[in-house]
Design a protein around this motif. Structure first.
Motif, short mmCIF file in Angstrom:
data_model
loop_
_atom_site.label_atom_id
_atom_site.label_comp_id
_atom_site.label_asym_id
_atom_site.label_seq_id
_atom_site.Cartn_x
_atom_site.Cartn_y
_atom_site.Cartn_z
N UNK A 167 0.84 -1.20 0.00
CA UNK A 167 0.00 0.00 0.00
C UNK A 167 0.87 1.25 0.00
N UNK A 168 0.52 2.28 -0.79
CA UNK A 168 1.34 3.50 -0.83
C UNK A 168 1.41 4.21 0.52
N UNK A 169 0.44 4.00 1.38
CA UNK A 169 0.45 4.65 2.69
C UNK A 169 1.62 4.16 3.54
N UNK A 170 2.19 3.02 3.20
CA UNK A 170 3.31 2.46 3.97
C UNK A 170 4.67 2.85 3.41
N UNK A 171 4.74 3.70 2.40
CA UNK A 171 6.01 4.12 1.82
C UNK A 171 6.84 4.86 2.87
N UNK A 172 8.14 4.64 2.84
CA UNK A 172 9.03 5.26 3.81
C UNK A 172 9.47 6.67 3.40
N UNK A 173 9.52 6.93 2.12
CA UNK A 173 10.00 8.21 1.59
C UNK A 173 8.81 9.11 1.30
N UNK A 174 8.75 10.27 1.94
CA UNK A 174 7.62 11.19 1.75
C UNK A 174 7.56 11.73 0.33
N UNK A 175 8.71 11.82 -0.36
CA UNK A 175 8.73 12.40 -1.70
C UNK A 175 8.36 11.38 -2.78
N UNK A 176 8.16 10.12 -2.38
CA UNK A 176 7.79 9.07 -3.33
C UNK A 176 6.85 8.09 -2.64
N UNK A 177 5.77 7.78 -3.29
CA UNK A 177 4.85 6.77 -2.80
C UNK A 177 4.93 5.58 -3.74
N UNK A 178 4.93 4.39 -3.18
CA UNK A 178 4.99 3.21 -4.04
C UNK A 178 3.92 2.22 -3.65
N UNK A 179 3.48 1.48 -4.64
CA UNK A 179 2.49 0.44 -4.41
C UNK A 179 2.79 -0.72 -5.33
N UNK A 180 2.42 -1.89 -4.89
CA UNK A 180 2.49 -3.09 -5.72
C UNK A 180 1.09 -3.66 -5.76
N UNK A 181 0.58 -3.82 -6.97
CA UNK A 181 -0.77 -4.36 -7.14
C UNK A 181 -0.73 -5.53 -8.12
N UNK A 182 -1.59 -6.46 -7.87
CA UNK A 182 -1.79 -7.58 -8.79
C UNK A 182 -3.20 -7.44 -9.33
N UNK A 183 -3.36 -7.63 -10.63
CA UNK A 183 -4.69 -7.48 -11.23
C UNK A 183 -4.78 -8.33 -12.49
N UNK A 184 -6.00 -8.48 -12.95
CA UNK A 184 -6.22 -9.21 -14.20
C UNK A 184 -6.25 -8.21 -15.34
N UNK A 185 -5.49 -8.52 -16.35
CA UNK A 185 -5.36 -7.65 -17.51
C UNK A 185 -5.33 -8.53 -18.75
N UNK A 186 -6.27 -8.31 -19.63
CA UNK A 186 -6.33 -9.08 -20.88
C UNK A 186 -6.22 -10.59 -20.62
N UNK A 187 -7.04 -11.07 -19.72
CA UNK A 187 -7.14 -12.50 -19.42
C UNK A 187 -5.89 -13.12 -18.81
N UNK A 188 -5.04 -12.30 -18.23
CA UNK A 188 -3.91 -12.86 -17.48
C UNK A 188 -3.68 -11.99 -16.25
N UNK A 189 -3.01 -12.55 -15.28
CA UNK A 189 -2.74 -11.82 -14.05
C UNK A 189 -1.35 -11.21 -14.11
N UNK A 190 -1.28 -9.92 -13.87
CA UNK A 190 0.00 -9.21 -13.89
C UNK A 190 0.22 -8.54 -12.53
N UNK A 191 1.48 -8.31 -12.24
CA UNK A 191 1.86 -7.55 -11.06
C UNK A 191 2.47 -6.24 -11.54
N UNK A 192 2.06 -5.14 -10.91
CA UNK A 192 2.58 -3.82 -11.25
C UNK A 192 3.20 -3.19 -10.01
N UNK A 193 4.40 -2.66 -10.18
CA UNK A 193 5.04 -1.86 -9.14
C UNK A 193 4.96 -0.42 -9.64
#
Length: 147
Positions: free
Chosen positions: A81-107
């Motif tokens: 979750x981006x709320x857990x990012x350590x650096x205030x100047x950058x927020x990061x998230x990792x999500x997994x989702x279905x895209x075009x009938x396959x599951x992808x992970x996005x950072x």
């Protein structure tokens, strides 16, 4: 190997904005997941409600972006979750989702560019391939320089 970005210029018509992107793409790793890993970056204007709010606006935008992903993609699972990012100047998230009938992970990283703009980087791969590519994606992000 370095891939310097071409120095291009263009006269923008009034009211238009530059949303240039950089996208690099790896070959498909595993044909069970025929999704070529990608790493891309773009500048995005902040919604007016978040302009001039500094890092607080970035945090609000990160939550806004996460809601957008949940609306646009199917079966979104937030792994970081981006709320857990350590650096205030950058927020990061990792999500997994279905895209075009396959599951992808996005950072996805959201970096404060200026009071009205955020820099978004997205690294994506098939969910089976992502763990082996995560360090490569992080090195790409670390070496990213935009002048």
């Amino acid at each position: 190997m370095s891939a310097p970005r071409n120095h291009l210029s263009i006269a923008l018509p009034e009211g238009w904005r530059d949303e240039s992107t950089i996208l690099i793409k790896a070959p498909v790793i595993d044909m069970r997941m025929p999704f070529a890993p990608i790493f891309g970056t773009q500048r995005e204007p902040l919604p007016e409600d978040f302009v001039g709010m500094g890092y607080e606006g970035l945090e609000l935008y990160a939550q806004h972006h996460l809601r957008y992903l949940k609306r646009e993609y199917e079966n979104v699972v937030v792994e970081a979750d981006p709320a857990n990012s350590l650096d205030r100047s950058m927020r990061e998230m990792i999500v997994r989702c279905d895209l075009e009938e396959m599951t992808v992970t996005q950072w996805i990283t959201l970096s404060y560019w200026n009071e009205a703009t955020v820099l978004i980087t997205t690294a994506a791969a098939g969910y089976l391939d992502f763990p082996s590519l995560e360090q490569t994606f992080r090195r790409l992000r670390e070496t990213l320089r935009i002048s």
